[in-house]
Motif scaffolding. Structure first.
Motif, PDB file in Angstrom:
ATOM      1  N   ALA A 199      -6.041  -5.653  -5.128  1.00  0.00           N
ATOM      2  CA  ALA A 199      -4.739  -5.383  -5.732  1.00  0.00           C
ATOM      3  C   ALA A 199      -4.691  -3.982  -6.327  1.00  0.00           C
ATOM      4  O   ALA A 199      -3.692  -3.261  -6.195  1.00  0.00           O
ATOM      5  CB  ALA A 199      -4.446  -6.433  -6.808  1.00  0.00           C
ATOM      6  N   ALA A 200      -5.774  -3.573  -6.980  1.00  0.00           N
ATOM      7  CA  ALA A 200      -5.816  -2.233  -7.571  1.00  0.00           C
ATOM      8  C   ALA A 200      -5.670  -1.150  -6.498  1.00  0.00           C
ATOM      9  O   ALA A 200      -4.968  -0.156  -6.682  1.00  0.00           O
ATOM     10  CB  ALA A 200      -7.119  -2.039  -8.338  1.00  0.00           C
ATOM     11  N   ALA A 201      -6.341  -1.360  -5.367  1.00  0.00           N
ATOM     12  CA  ALA A 201      -6.239  -0.388  -4.281  1.00  0.00           C
ATOM     13  C   ALA A 201      -4.810  -0.296  -3.766  1.00  0.00           C
ATOM     14  O   ALA A 201      -4.303   0.792  -3.478  1.00  0.00           O
ATOM     15  CB  ALA A 201      -7.203  -0.760  -3.156  1.00  0.00           C
ATOM     16  N   ALA A 202      -4.143  -1.439  -3.647  1.00  0.00           N
ATOM     17  CA  ALA A 202      -2.763  -1.444  -3.166  1.00  0.00           C
ATOM     18  C   ALA A 202      -1.844  -0.697  -4.132  1.00  0.00           C
ATOM     19  O   ALA A 202      -0.992   0.104  -3.708  1.00  0.00           O
ATOM     20  CB  ALA A 202      -2.285  -2.880  -2.981  1.00  0.00           C
ATOM     21  N   VAL A 203      -2.009  -0.929  -5.431  1.00  0.00           N
ATOM     22  CA  VAL A 203      -1.180  -0.247  -6.419  1.00  0.00           C
ATOM     23  C   VAL A 203      -1.406   1.260  -6.376  1.00  0.00           C
ATOM     24  O   VAL A 203      -0.457   2.058  -6.373  1.00  0.00           O
ATOM     25  CB  VAL A 203      -1.461  -0.794  -7.831  1.00  0.00           C
ATOM     26  N   ALA A 204      -2.665   1.676  -6.329  1.00  0.00           N
ATOM     27  CA  ALA A 204      -2.981   3.106  -6.328  1.00  0.00           C
ATOM     28  C   ALA A 204      -2.453   3.789  -5.073  1.00  0.00           C
ATOM     29  O   ALA A 204      -1.897   4.899  -5.135  1.00  0.00           O
ATOM     30  CB  ALA A 204      -4.491   3.302  -6.453  1.00  0.00           C
ATOM     31  N   MET A 205      -2.636   3.146  -3.916  1.00  0.00           N
ATOM     32  CA  MET A 205      -2.109   3.733  -2.684  1.00  0.00           C
ATOM     33  C   MET A 205      -0.595   3.879  -2.756  1.00  0.00           C
ATOM     34  O   MET A 205      -0.031   4.884  -2.306  1.00  0.00           O
ATOM     35  CB  MET A 205      -2.506   2.878  -1.478  1.00  0.00           C
ATOM     36  N   HIS A 206       0.063   2.883  -3.322  1.00  0.00           N
ATOM     37  CA  HIS A 206       1.527   2.963  -3.398  1.00  0.00           C
ATOM     38  C   HIS A 206       1.966   4.055  -4.359  1.00  0.00           C
ATOM     39  O   HIS A 206       2.994   4.704  -4.120  1.00  0.00           O
ATOM     40  CB  HIS A 206       2.126   1.619  -3.811  1.00  0.00           C
ATOM     41  N   CYS A 207       1.215   4.279  -5.427  1.00  0.00           N
ATOM     42  CA  CYS A 207       1.525   5.410  -6.315  1.00  0.00           C
ATOM     43  C   CYS A 207       1.502   6.724  -5.532  1.00  0.00           C
ATOM     44  O   CYS A 207       2.360   7.596  -5.727  1.00  0.00           O
ATOM     45  CB  CYS A 207       0.525   5.461  -7.469  1.00  0.00           C
ATOM     46  N   TRP A 208       0.522   6.869  -4.652  1.00  0.00           N
ATOM     47  CA  TRP A 208       0.446   8.075  -3.817  1.00  0.00           C
ATOM     48  C   TRP A 208       1.639   8.146  -2.881  1.00  0.00           C
ATOM     49  O   TRP A 208       2.247   9.199  -2.702  1.00  0.00           O
ATOM     50  CB  TRP A 208      -0.868   8.076  -3.042  1.00  0.00           C
ATOM     51  N   LEU A 209       1.995   7.021  -2.264  1.00  0.00           N
ATOM     52  CA  LEU A 209       3.118   6.998  -1.321  1.00  0.00           C
ATOM     53  C   LEU A 209       4.420   7.405  -1.988  1.00  0.00           C
ATOM     54  O   LEU A 209       5.241   8.102  -1.389  1.00  0.00           O
ATOM     55  CB  LEU A 209       3.273   5.598  -0.726  1.00  0.00           C
ATOM     56  N   LEU A 210       4.627   6.978  -3.227  1.00  0.00           N
ATOM     57  CA  LEU A 210       5.858   7.319  -3.924  1.00  0.00           C
ATOM     58  C   LEU A 210       6.025   8.823  -4.076  1.00  0.00           C
ATOM     59  O   LEU A 210       7.144   9.336  -4.144  1.00  0.00           O
ATOM     60  CB  LEU A 210       5.894   6.647  -5.303  1.00  0.00           C
ATOM     61  N   GLN A 211       4.907   9.558  -4.100  1.00  0.00           N
ATOM     62  CA  GLN A 211       4.972  10.995  -4.247  1.00  0.00           C
ATOM     63  C   GLN A 211       4.995  11.739  -2.921  1.00  0.00           C
ATOM     64  O   GLN A 211       5.594  12.811  -2.813  1.00  0.00           O
ATOM     65  CB  GLN A 211       3.782  11.482  -5.076  1.00  0.00           C
ATOM     66  N   HIS A 212       4.347  11.202  -1.897  1.00  0.00           N
ATOM     67  CA  HIS A 212       4.095  12.014  -0.700  1.00  0.00           C
ATOM     68  C   HIS A 212       4.523  11.388   0.630  1.00  0.00           C
ATOM     69  O   HIS A 212       4.501  12.102   1.649  1.00  0.00           O
ATOM     70  CB  HIS A 212       2.594  12.317  -0.609  1.00  0.00           C
ATOM     71  N   ALA A 213       4.891  10.130   0.659  1.00  0.00           N
ATOM     72  CA  ALA A 213       5.168   9.483   1.944  1.00  0.00           C
ATOM     73  C   ALA A 213       6.408  10.075   2.594  1.00  0.00           C
ATOM     74  O   ALA A 213       7.415  10.355   1.924  1.00  0.00           O
ATOM     75  CB  ALA A 213       5.340   7.986   1.775  1.00  0.00           C
ATOM     76  N   ARG A 214       6.334  10.227   3.906  1.00  0.00           N
ATOM     77  CA  ARG A 214       7.500  10.639   4.674  1.00  0.00           C
ATOM     78  C   ARG A 214       8.416   9.431   4.848  1.00  0.00           C
ATOM     79  O   ARG A 214       7.968   8.286   4.780  1.00  0.00           O
ATOM     80  CB  ARG A 214       7.056  11.158   6.046  1.00  0.00           C
ATOM     81  N   PRO A 215       9.699   9.650   5.108  1.00  0.00           N
ATOM     82  CA  PRO A 215      10.600   8.511   5.366  1.00  0.00           C
ATOM     83  C   PRO A 215      10.078   7.691   6.541  1.00  0.00           C
ATOM     84  O   PRO A 215       9.600   8.233   7.537  1.00  0.00           O
ATOM     85  CB  PRO A 215      11.929   9.189   5.700  1.00  0.00           C
ATOM     86  N   ALA A 216      10.175   6.381   6.425  1.00  0.00           N
ATOM     87  CA  ALA A 216       9.690   5.499   7.492  1.00  0.00           C
ATOM     88  C   ALA A 216      10.550   5.621   8.738  1.00  0.00           C
ATOM     89  O   ALA A 216      11.740   5.911   8.649  1.00  0.00           O
ATOM     90  CB  ALA A 216       9.700   4.051   6.989  1.00  0.00           C
TER      91      ALA A 216
END
Length: 216
Positions: A199-216
């Protein structure tokens, strides 16, 4: 390469996936990305609709054109299901690769076959991972609630980096912590000291996505 029974199934009577391609072999697309077996038998794999009937290599090749420059590393995980959970989330979030430190063999059932679509790397120890990250010019961010760590929320994260996670009981090793450019933690508001590692890994990855992910 067709799907396996691990990917097929149904939930609460709902059929997962699609059946054979309508119209029979005469109507099959000529595109080499399509798997003749899946076209004939149907595709019950846990894949998004755009990849229905595609071969695994074709899906991986397409994913490789748009993976995020985020790598995830796993150190000292004591439970195979947590490793599988991280791999499955990494697949869902389109990370560049998953690095398993110190443990080459693990029960992959927890990954629900998503490990087929993720680039997995193995390092014998933390030194090997850190050497790889240095060669790739990627900062390593530790995710652990140790003294001196900073909240991950609202904190700028490197656009290309490696996030490393340890198991919930022991956390990251001293060697891993020493090699991190920064150590961050997920803010908690209840009584438990730590989150489940997956769960911690999922939360941390999503924090990164909120800043850098391209539109799906």
């Amino acid at each position: 390469m067709a799907g396996s029974a691990d990917e097929a199934g149904s939930a609460a009577g709902r059929t997962v996936g699609v059946g054979p391609w309508p119209g029979g072999p005469e109507a099959w697309p000529a595109d080499p990305r399509y798997d003749p077996r899946l076209l004939a038998e149907g595709d019950r794999r846990n894949v998004v609709d755009r990849y229905r009937y595609w071969t695994v290599p074709a899906i991986v090749a397409d994913l490789d054109t748009r993976r995020h420059p985020l790598h995830v590393a796993i150190e000292n995980f004591g439970h195979d299901l947590n490793i599988g959970s991280v791999v499955r989330t990494a697949n869902a979030f389109g990370v560049a690769g998953v690095h398993i430190v110190g443990r080459r063999r693990w029960n992959r059932r927890g990954a629900m076959v998503t490990d087929r679509y993720v680039h997995l790397h193995h390092h014998d120890d933390v030194a090997g991972l850190l050497a790889w990250a240095a060669a790739a010019d990627l900062p390593v961010l530790g995710i652990d609630n140790v003294p001196g760590s900073r909240p991950i929320e609202h904190r700028p994260l490197a656009a290309a980096c490696v996030m490393i996670f340890g198991q919930e009981s022991a956390g990251l090793s001293p060697a891993a912590l020493a090699g991190c450019a920064e150590v961050l933690h997920i803010t908690q508001y209840g009584s438990t000291r730590s989150l489940n590692a997956g769960a911690a890994a999922a939360v941390a990855m999503h924090c990164w996505l909120l800043q850098h992910a391209r539109p799906a």
